[in-house]
Design a protein around this motif. Structure first.
Motif, PDB file in Angstrom:
ATOM      1  N   ALA A 177       0.816  -1.211   0.000  1.00 23.06           N
ATOM      2  CA  ALA A 177       0.000   0.000   0.000  1.00 23.06           C
ATOM      3  C   ALA A 177       0.848   1.260   0.000  1.00 23.06           C
ATOM      4  O   ALA A 177       0.496   2.258  -0.637  1.00 23.06           O
ATOM      5  CB  ALA A 177      -0.936  -0.014   1.203  1.00 23.06           C
ATOM      6  N   VAL A 178       1.986   1.246   0.702  1.00 17.78           N
ATOM      7  CA  VAL A 178       2.857   2.420   0.702  1.00 17.78           C
ATOM      8  C   VAL A 178       3.474   2.623  -0.674  1.00 17.78           C
ATOM      9  O   VAL A 178       3.553   3.748  -1.178  1.00 17.78           O
ATOM     10  CB  VAL A 178       3.944   2.299   1.784  1.00 17.78           C
ATOM     11  CG1 VAL A 178       4.970   3.427   1.649  1.00 17.78           C
ATOM     12  CG2 VAL A 178       3.325   2.332   3.172  1.00 17.78           C
ATOM     13  N   GLY A 179       3.915   1.549  -1.307  1.00 14.49           N
ATOM     14  CA  GLY A 179       4.508   1.675  -2.633  1.00 14.49           C
ATOM     15  C   GLY A 179       3.524   2.214  -3.657  1.00 14.49           C
ATOM     16  O   GLY A 179       3.860   3.111  -4.449  1.00 14.49           O
ATOM     17  N   ILE A 180       2.304   1.696  -3.656  1.00 15.05           N
ATOM     18  CA  ILE A 180       1.299   2.190  -4.601  1.00 15.05           C
ATOM     19  C   ILE A 180       0.964   3.645  -4.284  1.00 15.05           C
ATOM     20  O   ILE A 180       0.790   4.470  -5.188  1.00 15.05           O
ATOM     21  CB  ILE A 180       0.053   1.293  -4.571  1.00 15.05           C
ATOM     22  CG1 ILE A 180       0.426  -0.132  -5.022  1.00 15.05           C
ATOM     23  CG2 ILE A 180      -1.037   1.851  -5.477  1.00 15.05           C
ATOM     24  CD1 ILE A 180      -0.659  -1.165  -4.803  1.00 15.05           C
ATOM     25  N   SER A 181       0.916   3.991  -2.991  1.00 19.94           N
ATOM     26  CA  SER A 181       0.698   5.390  -2.604  1.00 19.94           C
ATOM     27  C   SER A 181       1.835   6.272  -3.115  1.00 19.94           C
ATOM     28  O   SER A 181       1.601   7.390  -3.594  1.00 19.94           O
ATOM     29  CB  SER A 181       0.608   5.503  -1.077  1.00 19.94           C
ATOM     30  OG  SER A 181      -0.504   4.823  -0.578  1.00 19.94           O
ATOM     31  N   ALA A 182       3.067   5.787  -3.010  1.00 20.08           N
ATOM     32  CA  ALA A 182       4.216   6.569  -3.483  1.00 20.08           C
ATOM     33  C   ALA A 182       4.152   6.784  -4.991  1.00 20.08           C
ATOM     34  O   ALA A 182       4.500   7.863  -5.494  1.00 20.08           O
ATOM     35  CB  ALA A 182       5.519   5.865  -3.100  1.00 20.08           C
ATOM     36  N   ARG A 238      14.738   9.528  -9.946  1.00 27.57           N
ATOM     37  CA  ARG A 238      14.373   9.390  -8.538  1.00 27.57           C
ATOM     38  C   ARG A 238      13.893   7.973  -8.265  1.00 27.57           C
ATOM     39  O   ARG A 238      13.221   7.369  -9.105  1.00 27.57           O
ATOM     40  CB  ARG A 238      13.234  10.351  -8.154  1.00 27.57           C
ATOM     41  CG  ARG A 238      13.332  11.730  -8.749  1.00 27.57           C
ATOM     42  CD  ARG A 238      14.414  12.567  -8.147  1.00 27.57           C
ATOM     43  NE  ARG A 238      14.484  13.879  -8.774  1.00 27.57           N
ATOM     44  CZ  ARG A 238      15.467  14.752  -8.591  1.00 27.57           C
ATOM     45  NH1 ARG A 238      16.467  14.449  -7.779  1.00 27.57           N
ATOM     46  NH2 ARG A 238      15.463  15.909  -9.202  1.00 27.57           N
ATOM     47  N   VAL A 239      14.219   7.467  -7.081  1.00 24.56           N
ATOM     48  CA  VAL A 239      13.744   6.155  -6.649  1.00 24.56           C
ATOM     49  C   VAL A 239      13.153   6.306  -5.253  1.00 24.56           C
ATOM     50  O   VAL A 239      13.725   6.990  -4.397  1.00 24.56           O
ATOM     51  CB  VAL A 239      14.873   5.109  -6.643  1.00 24.56           C
ATOM     52  CG1 VAL A 239      14.372   3.781  -6.069  1.00 24.56           C
ATOM     53  CG2 VAL A 239      15.421   4.899  -8.055  1.00 24.56           C
ATOM     54  N   ILE A 240      12.000   5.660  -5.039  1.00 23.80           N
ATOM     55  CA  ILE A 240      11.360   5.665  -3.723  1.00 23.80           C
ATOM     56  C   ILE A 240      11.319   4.229  -3.226  1.00 23.80           C
ATOM     57  O   ILE A 240      10.679   3.374  -3.848  1.00 23.80           O
ATOM     58  CB  ILE A 240       9.940   6.251  -3.783  1.00 23.80           C
ATOM     59  CG1 ILE A 240       9.938   7.598  -4.513  1.00 23.80           C
ATOM     60  CG2 ILE A 240       9.379   6.411  -2.375  1.00 23.80           C
ATOM     61  CD1 ILE A 240       8.539   8.142  -4.796  1.00 23.80           C
ATOM     62  N   GLU A 241      11.991   3.959  -2.113  1.00 21.10           N
ATOM     63  CA  GLU A 241      12.042   2.609  -1.540  1.00 21.10           C
ATOM     64  C   GLU A 241      10.986   2.498  -0.464  1.00 21.10           C
ATOM     65  O   GLU A 241      10.945   3.303   0.470  1.00 21.10           O
ATOM     66  CB  GLU A 241      13.440   2.347  -0.953  1.00 21.10           C
ATOM     67  CG  GLU A 241      13.681   0.901  -0.559  1.00 21.10           C
ATOM     68  CD  GLU A 241      13.083   0.550   0.796  1.00 21.10           C
ATOM     69  OE1 GLU A 241      12.567  -0.580   0.935  1.00 21.10           O
ATOM     70  OE2 GLU A 241      13.092   1.407   1.704  1.00 21.10           O
ATOM     71  N   CYS A 242      10.108   1.484  -0.578  1.00 21.35           N
ATOM     72  CA  CYS A 242       8.920   1.391   0.277  1.00 21.35           C
ATOM     73  C   CYS A 242       8.764   0.025   0.944  1.00 21.35           C
ATOM     74  O   CYS A 242       7.640  -0.353   1.297  1.00 21.35           O
ATOM     75  CB  CYS A 242       7.674   1.697  -0.546  1.00 21.35           C
ATOM     76  SG  CYS A 242       7.668   3.326  -1.317  1.00 21.35           S
ATOM     77  N   GLY A 263      14.746   8.225  -2.009  1.00 17.77           N
ATOM     78  CA  GLY A 263      14.010   8.493  -0.783  1.00 17.77           C
ATOM     79  C   GLY A 263      13.509   7.174  -0.236  1.00 17.77           C
ATOM     80  O   GLY A 263      12.911   6.393  -0.971  1.00 17.77           O
ATOM     81  N   PHE A 264      13.766   6.898   1.049  1.00 20.16           N
ATOM     82  CA  PHE A 264      13.306   5.611   1.585  1.00 20.16           C
ATOM     83  C   PHE A 264      12.399   5.827   2.786  1.00 20.16           C
ATOM     84  O   PHE A 264      12.702   6.589   3.702  1.00 20.16           O
ATOM     85  CB  PHE A 264      14.469   4.671   1.905  1.00 20.16           C
ATOM     86  CG  PHE A 264      15.386   5.084   3.028  1.00 20.16           C
ATOM     87  CD1 PHE A 264      15.227   4.567   4.303  1.00 20.16           C
ATOM     88  CD2 PHE A 264      16.431   5.973   2.797  1.00 20.16           C
ATOM     89  CE1 PHE A 264      16.083   4.925   5.334  1.00 20.16           C
ATOM     90  CE2 PHE A 264      17.290   6.341   3.819  1.00 20.16           C
ATOM     91  CZ  PHE A 264      17.124   5.815   5.093  1.00 20.16           C
ATOM     92  N   VAL A 265      11.240   5.177   2.716  1.00 20.91           N
ATOM     93  CA  VAL A 265      10.251   5.256   3.791  1.00 20.91           C
ATOM     94  C   VAL A 265       9.847   3.878   4.294  1.00 20.91           C
ATOM     95  O   VAL A 265       9.038   3.773   5.220  1.00 20.91           O
ATOM     96  CB  VAL A 265       8.999   6.049   3.343  1.00 20.91           C
ATOM     97  CG1 VAL A 265       9.318   7.528   3.233  1.00 20.91           C
ATOM     98  CG2 VAL A 265       8.435   5.522   2.028  1.00 20.91           C
TER      99      VAL A 265
END
Length: 344
Positions: A177-182, A238-242, A263-265
């Motif tokens: 869910a966080v990845g799809i939100s990102a 950009r890469v977002i790690e979730c 960015g990692f969350v």
């Protein structure tokens, strides 16, 4: 009142517990209408994060029942939403919009009573809760709002940490869910192209429905060449790690272009230190941290109100509070993405 109770890893119960009461003058008591089961709750459910027997959960919408004498912005009957942690709103970090760094902050179900319950005492209520413009919350509206408490705010923070802006090409690592939100947040920030990496076809379909491109990769393989091929020979800005696991973190660092930003969350679990040379030679910028959901909530609510945001596809099942164990089991085995519990 009834509350979800973490008994031991793999065992969730619903029990009778005492009703909360106002204790401090800045408290309110909220009757919870809907509460979410978060992917991070599964770390506790699986026994991977230490958690004593007791209440659990940190996402809720409710109606104010009782207010302390020093509460100035809320009244009984107000409908409210909570970020996943409380904060005092007075310190320098809160004023900077960094509520997780507040010395008085705490997470529901970890540092406080759990929010998967029929009611909860909320400290620092003026600074923590956000009033909603709806008097009544039905199931459809709850599915749009509960993700704002944590997962959508966290995905939004991931896009901010990665510095996503107009025209960027973005890769999101993680199909939860966080990845799809990102992925949704990156598109909202102006990204020209958003590619989500994951290994569950059903979740990739949700991401595609939200407008992202997807690439199915196993957790044990490097995605670099597949991403390069899909992006026409280049790597993302950009890469977002979730996810928070070592493989996901390695994939994020490997797949970003030179001088790009990660960015990692995903809350790190067993992730080793980053050798400085790994980011120095490619001039990669790395930023991570706990999302200040309270900072993002007013803008996200406004976007829901005005039809610019609908994160309801993240929630695929609504259970009764007494069905919480079934909700946990379904999320644990991957048959659903996210569950919401109706408390009445």
């Amino acid at each position: 009142m009834r509350a979800v109770w973490f008994a031991e890893p793999g065992r969730i119960e619903t029990r009778e517990v005492p009703d909360p009461q106002v204790v401090d003058p800045t408290d309110v008591v909220v009757d919870i209408l809907f509460t979410g089961i978060c992917g991070s709750d599964l770390w506790t459910y699986r026994g991977l994060v230490p958690h004593g027997e007791g209440g659990i959960g940190h996402e809720f919408i409710g109606r104010v029942r009782q207010v302390g004498r020093d509460v100035g912005t809320l009244r009984p009957g107000d409908t409210v939403i909570a970020p996943f942690l409380f904060s005092d709103g007075e310190c320098e970090e809160c004023r900077r919009g960094l509520q997780p760094l507040c010395a008085s902050s705490g997470i529901w179900g970890k540092d406080w009573d759990g929010a998967q319950a029929q009611a909860i005492r909320v400290p620092h209520a003026d600074a923590t809760l956000v009033a909603l413009p709806w008097e009544d919350i039905d199931t459809d509206l709850a599915r749009r709002l509960i993700p704002l408490c944590d997962v959508f705010a966290t995905g939004t923070h991931g896009a901010a940490l990665a510095g996503v802006g107009s025209g960027d090409t973005v890769v999101v690592v993680g199909d939860g869910a966080v990845g799809i939100s990102a992925a949704m947040a990156a598109a909202r920030a102006g990204a020209a192209r958003v590619l989500l990496l994951g290994d569950r076809p059903d979740r990739l379909k949700v991401a595609e429905g939200a407008g992202a491109e997807t690439l199915r990769v196993s957790r044990d393989e490097s995605p670099v060449e597949a991403v390069r091929d899909l992006l026409g020979g280049r790597l993302p800005d950009r890469v977002i790690e979730c996810v928070g696991m070592q493989g996901a973190f390695d994939a994020a660092l490997d797949v970003v272009r030179p001088a790009g930003t990660v960015g990692f969350v995903g809350v790190p679990h067993g992730v080793g230190p980053i050798p400085p040379a790994r980011i120095f030679g490619r001039q990669i910028r790395v930023a991570g941290g706990v999302a200040p959901a309270r900072h993002y909530l007013p803008g996200l609510i406004d976007d829901v109100v005005n039809g610019r945001l609908d994160p309801s596809p993240l929630v695929d099942r609504v259970y009764g509070l007494d069905e919480a164990a079934a909700g946990y089991a379904a999320m644990d085995d991957g048959s659903i993405l996210k569950a919401v519990l109706r408390t009445s």
